[in-house]
Scaffold this active site. Structure first.
Site, PDB file in Angstrom:
ATOM      1  N   GLY A 230      53.042  83.786  57.515  1.00  0.00           N
ATOM      2  CA  GLY A 230      51.982  83.359  58.439  1.00  0.00           C
ATOM      3  C   GLY A 230      50.648  83.436  57.713  1.00  0.00           C
ATOM      4  N   ARG A 231      49.597  83.752  58.481  1.00  0.00           N
ATOM      5  CA  ARG A 231      48.249  83.804  57.878  1.00  0.00           C
ATOM      6  C   ARG A 231      48.180  84.835  56.765  1.00  0.00           C
ATOM      7  NH1 ARG A 231      46.555  83.006  63.331  1.00  0.00           N
ATOM      8  NH2 ARG A 231      46.941  85.225  63.650  1.00  0.00           N
ATOM      9  N   ILE A 232      48.649  86.061  57.053  1.00  0.00           N
ATOM     10  CA  ILE A 232      48.520  87.120  56.042  1.00  0.00           C
ATOM     11  C   ILE A 232      49.483  86.859  54.885  1.00  0.00           C
ATOM     12  CG2 ILE A 232      48.780  89.612  55.606  1.00  0.00           C
ATOM     13  CD1 ILE A 232      47.657  90.107  58.430  1.00  0.00           C
TER      14      ILE A 232
ATOM     15  N   ARG B 298      54.163  96.510  60.002  1.00  0.00           N
ATOM     16  CA  ARG B 298      54.440  97.575  60.966  1.00  0.00           C
ATOM     17  C   ARG B 298      55.628  98.392  60.462  1.00  0.00           C
ATOM     18  NH1 ARG B 298      50.107  96.847  62.584  1.00  0.00           N
ATOM     19  NH2 ARG B 298      49.395  96.283  64.674  1.00  0.00           N
TER      20      ARG B 298
ATOM     21  N   GLU C  98      53.871 106.633  63.323  1.00  0.00           N
ATOM     22  CA  GLU C  98      52.496 106.996  62.939  1.00  0.00           C
ATOM     23  C   GLU C  98      51.872 107.967  63.928  1.00  0.00           C
ATOM     24  OE1 GLU C  98      50.014 103.565  62.169  1.00  0.00           O
ATOM     25  OE2 GLU C  98      51.576 102.697  60.917  1.00  0.00           O
TER      26      GLU C  98
ATOM     27  N   HIS D  13      47.440 103.531  57.191  1.00  0.00           N
ATOM     28  CA  HIS D  13      47.194 102.324  57.999  1.00  0.00           C
ATOM     29  C   HIS D  13      45.747 101.847  57.836  1.00  0.00           C
ATOM     30  CE1 HIS D  13      48.577  99.984  61.801  1.00  0.00           C
ATOM     31  NE2 HIS D  13      47.664  99.290  61.136  1.00  0.00           N
TER      32      HIS D  13
ATOM     33  N   GLY E  35      44.977  98.893  55.941  1.00  0.00           N
ATOM     34  CA  GLY E  35      45.011  97.538  55.374  1.00  0.00           C
ATOM     35  C   GLY E  35      43.819  96.686  55.752  1.00  0.00           C
TER      36      GLY E  35
HETATM   37  C1  8YV Z   1      44.213  97.304  62.813  1.00  0.00           C
HETATM   38  C2  8YV Z   1      46.456  96.153  62.421  1.00  0.00           C
HETATM   39  O1  8YV Z   1      43.426  98.196  62.153  1.00  0.00           O
HETATM   40  O2  8YV Z   1      45.266  94.509  63.604  1.00  0.00           O
HETATM   41  C3  8YV Z   1      46.338  94.974  63.297  1.00  0.00           C
HETATM   42  O3  8YV Z   1      47.403  94.453  63.700  1.00  0.00           O
HETATM   43  O4  8YV Z   1      47.509  96.528  62.071  1.00  0.00           O
HETATM   44  C4  8YV Z   1      45.352  96.973  61.907  1.00  0.00           C
HETATM   45  O5  8YV Z   1      44.984  96.433  60.691  1.00  0.00           O
HETATM   46  C5  8YV Z   1      44.669  97.894  64.112  1.00  0.00           C
HETATM   47  O6  8YV Z   1      45.697  97.173  64.690  1.00  0.00           O
HETATM   48  C6  8YV Z   1      43.571  97.992  65.104  1.00  0.00           C
HETATM   49  O7  8YV Z   1      44.087  98.079  66.420  1.00  0.00           O
END
Ligand code: 8YV
Length: 341
Positions: free
Chosen positions: A169-171, A253, A282, A303, A305
């Site tokens: 996808g985007r990432i 995740r 987590e 977490h 990223g």
């Molecule tokens: C966020 C993330 O920091 O946006 C997401 O899906 O996993 C993280 O990078 C976090 O979710 C903020 O709620």
């Protein structure tokens, strides 16, 4: 700002917005200008009963990844709750189907954290084979470095290796673009094949079979969303398909990987290493994982990223735009619909 260790309430006719965690100051200030905003100044995660209390009063709930907005919470929401405006891209923390069923709109914050997350994933892809964290730890110890020698701290070359992206996808695409610049060959598994122009740009090979891709890759990057269909997608059986030279990177995740099976594989030397920014439970991390990280087989990050100042501000902007659009009577730009799988 008042700090009573609990949510602050302001009165007025504007939408009543409950924000579950401390957001950047600029975002909170703007939210207080626009809405009747309850802030969590202490940033202590809300308990499930506190979340229930919030959805009984609020017009809008602004949760984050650390809040579990499950069907039990949603079932107790009052009729006034119109919107759950997630501060985050992933919405696996919210039961979208239950919310939609109850007429509650759900939004997220896509796109603004794509580049930051992809940058971090590249850092993770480099970190394990090139022993980045081990090297930094050696330098932090005054007696750690005996001096240069030809066999000192040898890692594995990244250039020329095969990167298998799960979820294009985007990432995933942003990771692929960066990885291609590092000389990695791009392979991917995705429910839908990406546009031929993108495949051509990335010189990417699509694999219908995840099993077959896993068995041939040097590095695996997990970039798909967590849904019921992707729970333990990297199962014990699939982890056993990986080559002994393989590295696994996950900034999506924790639940997508069977963490115990991954630890067993690292422990047994069945794979070469892993870098994880996300975990199954987590913030809990098992002692075995810490041991593996001490041995340099595992790089663990908390977490982070998407954790940039710019990204968090833009996520806040998106939350505000989504709230305003809904209360102006329009469809919000980042509406999330229930998954069909
Ligand atoms: C966020 C993330 O920091 O946006 C997401 O899906 O996993 C993280 O990078 C976090 O979710 C903020 O709620």
């Amino acid at each position: 700002m008042i700090n009573r260790g609990e949510l602050i309430s302001m009165t007025g006719k504007r939408p009543h917005v409950v924000v579950t965690r401390k957001l950047p100051d600029g975002v909170e200030t703007r939210m207080r200008e626009l809405f009747n905003t309850d802030l969590n100044v202490d940033d202590i995660p809300l308990t499930q009963p506190q979340l229930v209390a919030a959805v009984k009063q609020a017009d809008v709930l602004v949760p984050t990844v650390s809040d579990k907005i499950d069907s039990a919470v949603i079932a107790q929401a009052g009729d006034q709750l119109k919107l759950i405006a997630n501060f985050g891209n992933g919405t696996d923390n919210i039961d979208i189907a239950a919310a939609t069923e109850k007429g509650i709109t759900v939004t997220n914050t896509p796109r603004v954290l794509t580049d930051d997350t992809a940058d971090m994933i590249l850092a993770m892809i480099l970190a394990v084979p090139r022993r980045l964290v081990e090297g930094a730890q050696i330098m932090a110890n005054p007696d750690g470095w005996p001096g240069w020698s030809p066999n000192w701290m040898l890692g594995r070359r990244v250039t020329g290796k095969r990167l298998g992206i799960i979820g294009m996808g985007r990432i995933g695409s942003a990771v692929a673009r960066r990885a291609k610049a590092f000389g990695l060959a791009i392979h991917y598994h995705n429910p839908r094949r990406v546009h031929p122009d993108l495949e051509e740009e990335l010189e990417a090979t699509h694999w219908d079979s995840l099993d077959q891709m896993l068995a041939r890759m040097d590095i695996i990057s997990v970039n798909c969303p967590f849904t019921p269909a992707t729970f333990h997608l990297l199962s014990e059986r699939r982890i056993k398909l990986l080559r002994p030279e393989a590295y696994v990177v996950n900034a999506a995740r924790g639940e997508i990987i069977n963490e115990k099976a991954l630890i067993d594989a690292l422990d047994a030397g069945a794979i070469s290493g892993a870098a994880l920014d996300v975990f199954e439970k987590e913030p809990a991390v098992s002692p075995r994982m810490r041991q593996l990280s001490e041995q340099g087989k595992l790089v663990m990050l908390p977490h982070m990223g998407s954790a940039t100042v710019e990204g968090r501000m833009e996520m806040g902007d998106k939350v505000i735009i989504n709230i305003r659009t809904v209360f102006d009577g329009h469809r919000p730009p980042d509406r999330v619909l229930p998954n069909k799988d």
